[in-house]
Design a protein around this motif. Sequence first.
Motif, PDB file in Angstrom:
ATOM      1  N   UNK A 160       0.835  -1.209   0.000  1.00 37.20           N
ATOM      2  CA  UNK A 160       0.000   0.000   0.000  1.00 37.20           C
ATOM      3  C   UNK A 160       0.865   1.252   0.000  1.00 37.20           C
ATOM      4  N   UNK A 161       0.343   2.292  -0.663  1.00 41.69           N
ATOM      5  CA  UNK A 161       0.940   3.625  -0.552  1.00 41.69           C
ATOM      6  C   UNK A 161      -0.120   4.549   0.022  1.00 41.69           C
ATOM      7  N   UNK A 162       0.298   5.420   0.942  1.00 34.99           N
ATOM      8  CA  UNK A 162      -0.621   6.415   1.497  1.00 34.99           C
ATOM      9  C   UNK A 162       0.040   7.777   1.353  1.00 34.99           C
ATOM     10  N   UNK A 163      -0.668   8.713   0.721  1.00 29.63           N
ATOM     11  CA  UNK A 163      -0.134  10.072   0.563  1.00 29.63           C
ATOM     12  C   UNK A 163      -1.234  11.080   0.884  1.00 29.63           C
ATOM     13  N   UNK A 164      -0.813  12.327   1.092  1.00 32.09           N
ATOM     14  CA  UNK A 164      -1.763  13.420   1.261  1.00 32.09           C
ATOM     15  C   UNK A 164      -1.586  14.350   0.062  1.00 32.09           C
ATOM     16  N   UNK A 165      -2.701  14.837  -0.510  1.00 23.12           N
ATOM     17  CA  UNK A 165      -2.610  15.698  -1.692  1.00 23.12           C
ATOM     18  C   UNK A 165      -3.441  16.955  -1.484  1.00 23.12           C
ATOM     19  N   UNK A 166      -3.238  17.938  -2.344  1.00 18.95           N
ATOM     20  CA  UNK A 166      -3.957  19.201  -2.199  1.00 18.95           C
ATOM     21  C   UNK A 166      -5.432  19.055  -2.549  1.00 18.95           C
ATOM     22  N   UNK A 167      -5.697  18.424  -3.698  1.00 12.11           N
ATOM     23  CA  UNK A 167      -7.075  18.389  -4.188  1.00 12.11           C
ATOM     24  C   UNK A 167      -7.398  17.070  -4.866  1.00 12.11           C
ATOM     25  N   UNK A 168      -8.678  16.709  -4.779  1.00 15.39           N
ATOM     26  CA  UNK A 168      -9.235  15.688  -5.675  1.00 15.39           C
ATOM     27  C   UNK A 168     -10.441  16.323  -6.350  1.00 15.39           C
ATOM     28  N   UNK A 169     -10.728  15.916  -7.587  1.00 13.78           N
ATOM     29  CA  UNK A 169     -11.981  16.382  -8.197  1.00 13.78           C
ATOM     30  C   UNK A 169     -13.045  15.300  -8.019  1.00 13.78           C
ATOM     31  N   UNK A 170     -14.265  15.579  -8.456  1.00 14.10           N
ATOM     32  CA  UNK A 170     -15.384  14.644  -8.222  1.00 14.10           C
ATOM     33  C   UNK A 170     -15.174  13.296  -8.904  1.00 14.10           C
ATOM     34  N   UNK A 171     -14.330  13.297  -9.948  1.00  9.87           N
ATOM     35  CA  UNK A 171     -14.036  12.050 -10.661  1.00  9.87           C
ATOM     36  C   UNK A 171     -13.033  11.182  -9.901  1.00  9.87           C
ATOM     37  N   UNK A 172     -12.373  11.806  -8.905  1.00 16.36           N
ATOM     38  CA  UNK A 172     -11.358  11.054  -8.160  1.00 16.36           C
ATOM     39  C   UNK A 172      -9.949  11.211  -8.714  1.00 16.36           C
ATOM     40  N   UNK A 173      -9.741  12.220  -9.555  1.00 13.97           N
ATOM     41  CA  UNK A 173      -8.378  12.550  -9.970  1.00 13.97           C
ATOM     42  C   UNK A 173      -7.726  13.362  -8.850  1.00 13.97           C
ATOM     43  N   UNK A 174      -6.420  13.227  -8.695  1.00 10.63           N
ATOM     44  CA  UNK A 174      -5.722  13.813  -7.552  1.00 10.63           C
ATOM     45  C   UNK A 174      -4.628  14.769  -8.037  1.00 10.63           C
ATOM     46  N   UNK A 175      -4.532  15.936  -7.383  1.00 13.21           N
ATOM     47  CA  UNK A 175      -3.557  16.953  -7.791  1.00 13.21           C
ATOM     48  C   UNK A 175      -2.572  17.273  -6.667  1.00 13.21           C
ATOM     49  N   UNK A 176      -1.291  17.322  -7.023  1.00  8.57           N
ATOM     50  CA  UNK A 176      -0.241  17.728  -6.088  1.00  8.57           C
ATOM     51  C   UNK A 176       0.596  18.828  -6.719  1.00  8.57           C
ATOM     52  N   UNK A 177       0.972  19.809  -5.908  1.00 11.71           N
ATOM     53  CA  UNK A 177       1.887  20.845  -6.380  1.00 11.71           C
ATOM     54  C   UNK A 177       2.851  21.189  -5.257  1.00 11.71           C
ATOM     55  N   UNK A 178       3.923  21.929  -5.608  1.00 12.79           N
ATOM     56  CA  UNK A 178       4.926  22.310  -4.614  1.00 12.79           C
ATOM     57  C   UNK A 178       6.040  21.277  -4.591  1.00 12.79           C
ATOM     58  N   UNK A 179       6.523  20.958  -3.406  1.00 10.47           N
ATOM     59  CA  UNK A 179       7.534  19.900  -3.290  1.00 10.47           C
ATOM     60  C   UNK A 179       6.796  18.576  -3.410  1.00 10.47           C
ATOM     61  N   UNK A 180       6.972  17.906  -4.538  1.00  7.42           N
ATOM     62  CA  UNK A 180       6.154  16.728  -4.835  1.00  7.42           C
ATOM     63  C   UNK A 180       6.840  15.418  -4.468  1.00  7.42           C
ATOM     64  N   UNK A 216      -7.718   9.166 -11.711  1.00  6.81           N
ATOM     65  CA  UNK A 216      -8.604   8.371 -10.860  1.00  6.81           C
ATOM     66  C   UNK A 216      -8.355   6.870 -10.999  1.00  6.81           C
ATOM     67  N   UNK A 217      -8.085   6.425 -12.223  1.00  4.58           N
ATOM     68  CA  UNK A 217      -7.918   4.980 -12.438  1.00  4.58           C
ATOM     69  C   UNK A 217      -6.563   4.452 -11.944  1.00  4.58           C
ATOM     70  N   UNK A 218      -5.704   5.363 -11.411  1.00  5.21           N
ATOM     71  CA  UNK A 218      -4.428   4.921 -10.846  1.00  5.21           C
ATOM     72  C   UNK A 218      -4.443   4.984  -9.312  1.00  5.21           C
ATOM     73  N   UNK A 219      -5.605   5.346  -8.729  1.00 13.67           N
ATOM     74  CA  UNK A 219      -5.728   5.510  -7.282  1.00 13.67           C
ATOM     75  C   UNK A 219      -6.824   4.579  -6.773  1.00 13.67           C
ATOM     76  N   UNK A 220      -6.642   3.978  -5.592  1.00 17.20           N
ATOM     77  CA  UNK A 220      -7.648   3.043  -5.075  1.00 17.20           C
ATOM     78  C   UNK A 220      -8.731   3.774  -4.275  1.00 17.20           C
ATOM     79  N   UNK A 221      -8.309   4.546  -3.251  1.00 20.32           N
ATOM     80  CA  UNK A 221      -9.287   5.216  -2.389  1.00 20.32           C
ATOM     81  C   UNK A 221      -8.858   6.648  -2.094  1.00 20.32           C
ATOM     82  N   UNK A 222      -9.855   7.501  -1.859  1.00 17.15           N
ATOM     83  CA  UNK A 222      -9.605   8.907  -1.518  1.00 17.15           C
ATOM     84  C   UNK A 222     -10.450   9.258  -0.299  1.00 17.15           C
TER      85      UNK A 222
END
Lengths: 285, 256
Positions: A160-180, A216-222
Amino acid sequence: MAEFVSLSQGIEAVLSDGCSVAMEGFTHLIPHAAGHETIRQGKRRLTLIRMTPDLIYDQLIGTGCAQKLIFSWGGNPGVGSLHRFRDAVENGWPHRLEIEEHSHAAMANAYEAGAANLPFAVFRGYKGVDLPSVNPQIRSVTCPYTGEVLATVPAIRPDAAIIHALKADREGNVLLEGIVGVQKEAVLAAKRSLVTVEEIVEDFGPRNANAVILPSWAVTTIAHVPGGAYPSYAHGCYKRANDFYIAWDRIARERETFLAWIKENVLAKGPDAFARHAQPQREAA
Amino acid sequence: MNATPTEMMTIAAARLLTNQDVCFVGIGAPSAACNLARLTHAPKITLIYESGTLSTRPSVLPLSIGDGELCDTALTTVAVPEMFRYWLQGGRITIGFLGGAQIDRFANLNTTVVGPYDAPKVRLPGGGGAPEIASNCGEIFITMAMGTRAFVDRLPFITSFGHGKGKGDRAALGLKTKGPTKVMTDLCVLEPDPQTAELTVVSLHPGVTREQVQAACGWPLRFAADVAETPPATEQELAVLRDLHARTRQAHGVAA
């Protein structure tokens, strides 16, 4: 497609006793709320993988969740020791901790190899140093073109991988910016993933075409956990709580003060406790 | 104004840096020295932190290598694998600036353990970026306060390779970079001897004696034929450094 869940459902879905997990975030976006939920659920015999164990793994080690630690720098940045990590390695408290130690270059390469579905990573490193003599996973390969001997380490392929991200959209896509950091690599290298996010938005809106996005299709849960990186930070939302990193030295130095802190701030609380770290500072930022 | 020994160490280190340098910066004394150089005589120096921030210009010293301040003031921020692969291993960094818990006479560094690895007396943080910084940067500057527990005759563990057991050891491993060329301490400046690569005192800070330096070192120290006196800290160097530290304490929520 990624499934939206509560934090406790997310941890239950991706972690089980004895599994390996990478909770990543290079100083920025460390998934602290997810670490706390792991402690509350009493997960045991985890193999914890992380370049910089930081406070999040100091807490998991000190509460007895970890059997093994794979890491490359185990300190409190700019402050000193991780006392719970040290107590485990030096005194076996709360129990013996197995360690597999690398350099940053090795782990960064190993995550990338994992994401690329390769069995191992190759790089120019570990020359003349003692780590290969205490870590049998560090080996070498001879370049078939030039004859140069290069260092190798196995790819990181966590359960398992667990990360924290800035945003997800309603489709479940995840966005990270800054020090990634290595978060994209960690998620793509893992069998399953949980992403906690500051914010869920209808649409990301205007953005840099090269922003780091996990489809979204590369992430399991949000799970929506505002403030979930505290005392780490979320770029543009709230700052790193450097005063807490400094205070942690005193909290974690003794077993009793550490356990009292965990009881009060982790066991007696829920994921909502993190929201207060997001809100007030958002206005100030 | 007189500089404290720690301030003198930072100032002596900052003086080595120029506008042309591309510098990989470690946290602590290295970060203070690099930013002091940037805020005084080397405003165009390129500072890189391993969190991926290229050409960063922080107004306060970061507590960690990944503080938001570094990203906010950077030209660009890259992912950590890119940092280590393209920029460091790619050979694009001229100077690596390291500290350490322990050093030996050939500038090898230990930041891993004191005592046996499997049953350590003190478990230190480990190598982090340092092993590959030490081998892949053009040359290495080291800043460390002296003391017999830090400057030791024999390292329990080599985390980062300096000059091994002497001149020629780097080349024998296939390393093409120079390795440590300067060690700035709170008492003096040392350089590897051109013939043997053993660290040799080349300059004493103002008011420091040879006896003091020897008393703070765990091996019999060599002194260069002509030992210079480090020029004292200027008013400007001290004022800028103290101002930087005051801003930093305030920013991190520590009483100044």
